[in-house]
Design an enzyme around this catalytic site. Structure first.
Site, PDB file in Angstrom:
ATOM      1  N   ARG A  51       0.986  -1.394  -0.062  1.00 39.35           N
ATOM      2  CA  ARG A  51       0.222   0.005  -0.265  1.00 39.35           C
ATOM      3  C   ARG A  51       0.739   1.379   0.056  1.00 39.35           C
ATOM      4  O   ARG A  51       1.792   0.910   0.343  1.00 39.35           O
ATOM      5  CB  ARG A  51      -1.142  -0.087   1.048  1.00 39.35           C
ATOM      6  CG  ARG A  51      -1.438  -1.587   1.506  1.00 39.35           C
ATOM      7  CD  ARG A  51      -2.731  -0.675   2.743  1.00 39.35           C
ATOM      8  NE  ARG A  51      -3.164  -2.001   3.054  1.00 39.35           N
ATOM      9  CZ  ARG A  51      -3.124  -3.270   3.617  1.00 39.35           C
ATOM     10  NH1 ARG A  51      -1.926  -3.275   3.804  1.00 39.35           N
ATOM     11  NH2 ARG A  51      -3.631  -4.206   3.521  1.00 39.35           N
ATOM     12  N   LYS A 107      -2.646  -2.486   7.916  1.00 39.05           N
ATOM     13  CA  LYS A 107      -3.427  -1.652   8.946  1.00 39.05           C
ATOM     14  C   LYS A 107      -3.305  -2.398  10.060  1.00 39.05           C
ATOM     15  O   LYS A 107      -2.882  -3.655  10.387  1.00 39.05           O
ATOM     16  CB  LYS A 107      -4.483  -2.191   8.242  1.00 39.05           C
ATOM     17  CG  LYS A 107      -5.293  -2.089   6.789  1.00 39.05           C
ATOM     18  CD  LYS A 107      -6.120  -1.819   6.123  1.00 39.05           C
ATOM     19  CE  LYS A 107      -6.047  -0.933   4.618  1.00 39.05           C
ATOM     20  NZ  LYS A 107      -7.923  -1.321   4.758  1.00 39.05           N
ATOM     21  N   HIS A 146      -2.600   2.513  -6.034  1.00 37.23           N
ATOM     22  CA  HIS A 146      -3.081   1.383  -5.566  1.00 37.23           C
ATOM     23  C   HIS A 146      -3.614   0.237  -6.886  1.00 37.23           C
ATOM     24  O   HIS A 146      -3.127  -1.004  -7.001  1.00 37.23           O
ATOM     25  CB  HIS A 146      -4.594   1.540  -5.406  1.00 37.23           C
ATOM     26  CG  HIS A 146      -4.498   0.940  -3.257  1.00 37.23           C
ATOM     27  ND1 HIS A 146      -4.719   0.847  -3.324  1.00 37.23           N
ATOM     28  CD2 HIS A 146      -5.432  -0.044  -4.339  1.00 37.23           C
ATOM     29  CE1 HIS A 146      -5.178  -0.339  -2.176  1.00 37.23           C
ATOM     30  NE2 HIS A 146      -5.851  -0.760  -2.803  1.00 37.23           N
ATOM     31  N   ARG A 149      -0.964  -2.345  -7.183  1.00 34.91           N
ATOM     32  CA  ARG A 149      -1.047  -2.867  -6.122  1.00 34.91           C
ATOM     33  C   ARG A 149      -2.314  -3.793  -6.551  1.00 34.91           C
ATOM     34  O   ARG A 149      -1.652  -5.430  -6.661  1.00 34.91           O
ATOM     35  CB  ARG A 149      -1.445  -2.387  -5.184  1.00 34.91           C
ATOM     36  CG  ARG A 149      -2.212  -2.828  -3.620  1.00 34.91           C
ATOM     37  CD  ARG A 149      -2.276  -2.498  -2.729  1.00 34.91           C
ATOM     38  NE  ARG A 149      -2.849  -3.269  -2.010  1.00 34.91           N
ATOM     39  CZ  ARG A 149      -2.530  -4.106  -0.187  1.00 34.91           C
ATOM     40  NH1 ARG A 149      -1.133  -4.471  -0.718  1.00 34.91           N
ATOM     41  NH2 ARG A 149      -3.345  -4.726   0.542  1.00 34.91           N
ATOM     42  N   HIS A 202      -4.605  -9.624   3.882  1.00 29.83           N
ATOM     43  CA  HIS A 202      -5.107  -9.456   3.599  1.00 29.83           C
ATOM     44  C   HIS A 202      -5.692 -10.376   4.462  1.00 29.83           C
ATOM     45  O   HIS A 202      -5.354 -11.307   4.944  1.00 29.83           O
ATOM     46  CB  HIS A 202      -5.706 -10.021   2.791  1.00 29.83           C
ATOM     47  CG  HIS A 202      -6.214  -8.686   1.162  1.00 29.83           C
ATOM     48  ND1 HIS A 202      -6.685  -9.197   0.266  1.00 29.83           N
ATOM     49  CD2 HIS A 202      -5.564  -7.263   1.083  1.00 29.83           C
ATOM     50  CE1 HIS A 202      -6.138  -8.127  -0.439  1.00 29.83           C
ATOM     51  NE2 HIS A 202      -5.926  -6.983   0.484  1.00 29.83           N
ATOM     52  N   TYR A 206      -9.947 -10.727  -6.750  1.00 32.54           N
ATOM     53  CA  TYR A 206      -8.905 -10.327  -8.337  1.00 32.54           C
ATOM     54  C   TYR A 206      -9.016 -11.683  -8.845  1.00 32.54           C
ATOM     55  O   TYR A 206      -8.237 -11.970 -10.103  1.00 32.54           O
ATOM     56  CB  TYR A 206      -7.281 -10.309  -7.260  1.00 32.54           C
ATOM     57  CG  TYR A 206      -6.796  -9.214  -6.585  1.00 32.54           C
ATOM     58  CD1 TYR A 206      -6.490  -8.212  -7.453  1.00 32.54           C
ATOM     59  CD2 TYR A 206      -7.049  -9.498  -5.223  1.00 32.54           C
ATOM     60  CE1 TYR A 206      -6.128  -7.043  -6.917  1.00 32.54           C
ATOM     61  CE2 TYR A 206      -7.009  -7.582  -4.540  1.00 32.54           C
ATOM     62  CZ  TYR A 206      -6.499  -7.096  -5.144  1.00 32.54           C
ATOM     63  OH  TYR A 206      -6.327  -5.878  -4.476  1.00 32.54           O
TER      64      TYR A 206
END
Length: 308
Positions: A158, A182, A252, A255, A278, A287
């Site tokens: 990210r 995150k 992004h 990514r 994730h 995806y």
């Protein structure tokens, strides 16, 4: 302002916003967003004869959600994502009212948000990525941009993870970088040789001209501070324009391209999940829809009986 609301509704809103600010430490933009959505909600209640939260029923919450989606002569309809965001604020207010004893029930608890349309991530074709990474330039800014672009595509980082990278997060010998995702969760991801070469060129030939003061940051601005997300985003855009790529290209996008190209190359979805950081494989599985669409297009244009 809550003075234009019935006193009971305005008072509940003030208490809830104070709770978010003081006890939850909510950011200013979060408070502004919640206040805007909740004022609209409370005005809706008042216009329909509901002047206290204790009088609100599940149907009232549902009617507000429907009004958001349908719009009014004064307000256009909201997208499903915006309506869902408003419902989050409404749920938070009613949950707070229940816990504080303002109400005896939570009428918003069982109201479901509108289903969001599935948005497939945009990925660049491999050749377009190579064009982006091959934008010429030997000055310090160009070397920094190339290192940033190579890192984003090589690791799937990210943009916040890339600009947050410190020098000791890069292990050239092991060909890995440590990314802080995150929630501060860290992960080690491999990095390719071209990205390492671009990073080395930047660190040796360009970074010293930026790092006018001591800083652990890999990517540095001309004032010697850590490169901001906005500046990194602009660097990607400039590179895309110079490469002649049509449409919006953002950090992004790289990514998305990283994940899509891995899956198209045969990578297991759970491996890609770990690389992207994730929490759930469900997030990564979107995806796989991109690659299925690609396969479908190839099939339709190449198989003799595809259109028969």
């Amino acid at each position: 302002m809550t003075t234009d609301l019935p006193p009971a509704l305005g008072g509940a809103l003030t208490r809830y916003l104070d709770h978010l600010a003081v006890e939850r430490g909510a950011a200013r933009h979060t408070l502004d967003s919640y206040a805007r959505d909740l004022r609209r909600y409370l005005h809706h209640l008042a216009e329909h004869g509901v002047w206290e939260l204790a009088e609100v029923g599940e149907r009232d919450v549902g009617a507000f959600l429907a009004a958001l989606r349908e719009g009014t002569p004064e307000r256009p309809p909201l997208a499903a994502s915006s309506a869902a965001r408003a419902l989050v604020a409404v749920r938070g207010l009613h949950r707070f009212a229940l816990l504080e004893g303002i109400t005896a029930t939570d009428p918003a608890h069982r109201v479901k948000p509108p289903s969001l349309p599935l948005r497939l991530p945009k990925a660049l074709p491999v050749n377009d990525v190579l064009r982006l990474l091959d934008v010429p330039g030997d000055d310090p800014r160009s070397l920094r941009s190339r290192a940033l672009l190579e890192l984003l595509y090589s690791t799937g980082a990210r943009i916040s993870e890339a600009v947050g990278l410190d020098l000791d997060d890069v292990d050239a010998a092991e060909r890995t970088v440590r990314l802080a995702g995150k929630g501060g969760k860290q992960r080690l991801v491999p990095i390719g040789r071209p990205a390492l070469a671009a990073l080395d060129a930047y660190l040796v030939r360009a970074r010293p001209t930026f790092a006018v003061r001591a800083t652990p940051a890999v990517f540095v601005n001309p004032r010697g501070g850590r490169l901001s997300r906005q500046s990194a985003w602009q660097a990607v855009q400039r590179a895309a324009e110079r490469a002649g790529l049509a449409g919006a290209v953002s950090p992004h996008t790289l990514r998305h391209s990283f994940a899509t190209h891995l899956l198209e190359g045969g990578a297991d979805v759970r491996v890609v999940q770990e690389l992207l950081g994730h929490a759930s494989v469900t997030t990564t599985q979107v995806y796989t829809l991109v690659t299925v669409n690609t396969l479908r297009e190839v099939y339709a244009t190449t198989h003799p009986r595809a259109l028969g």
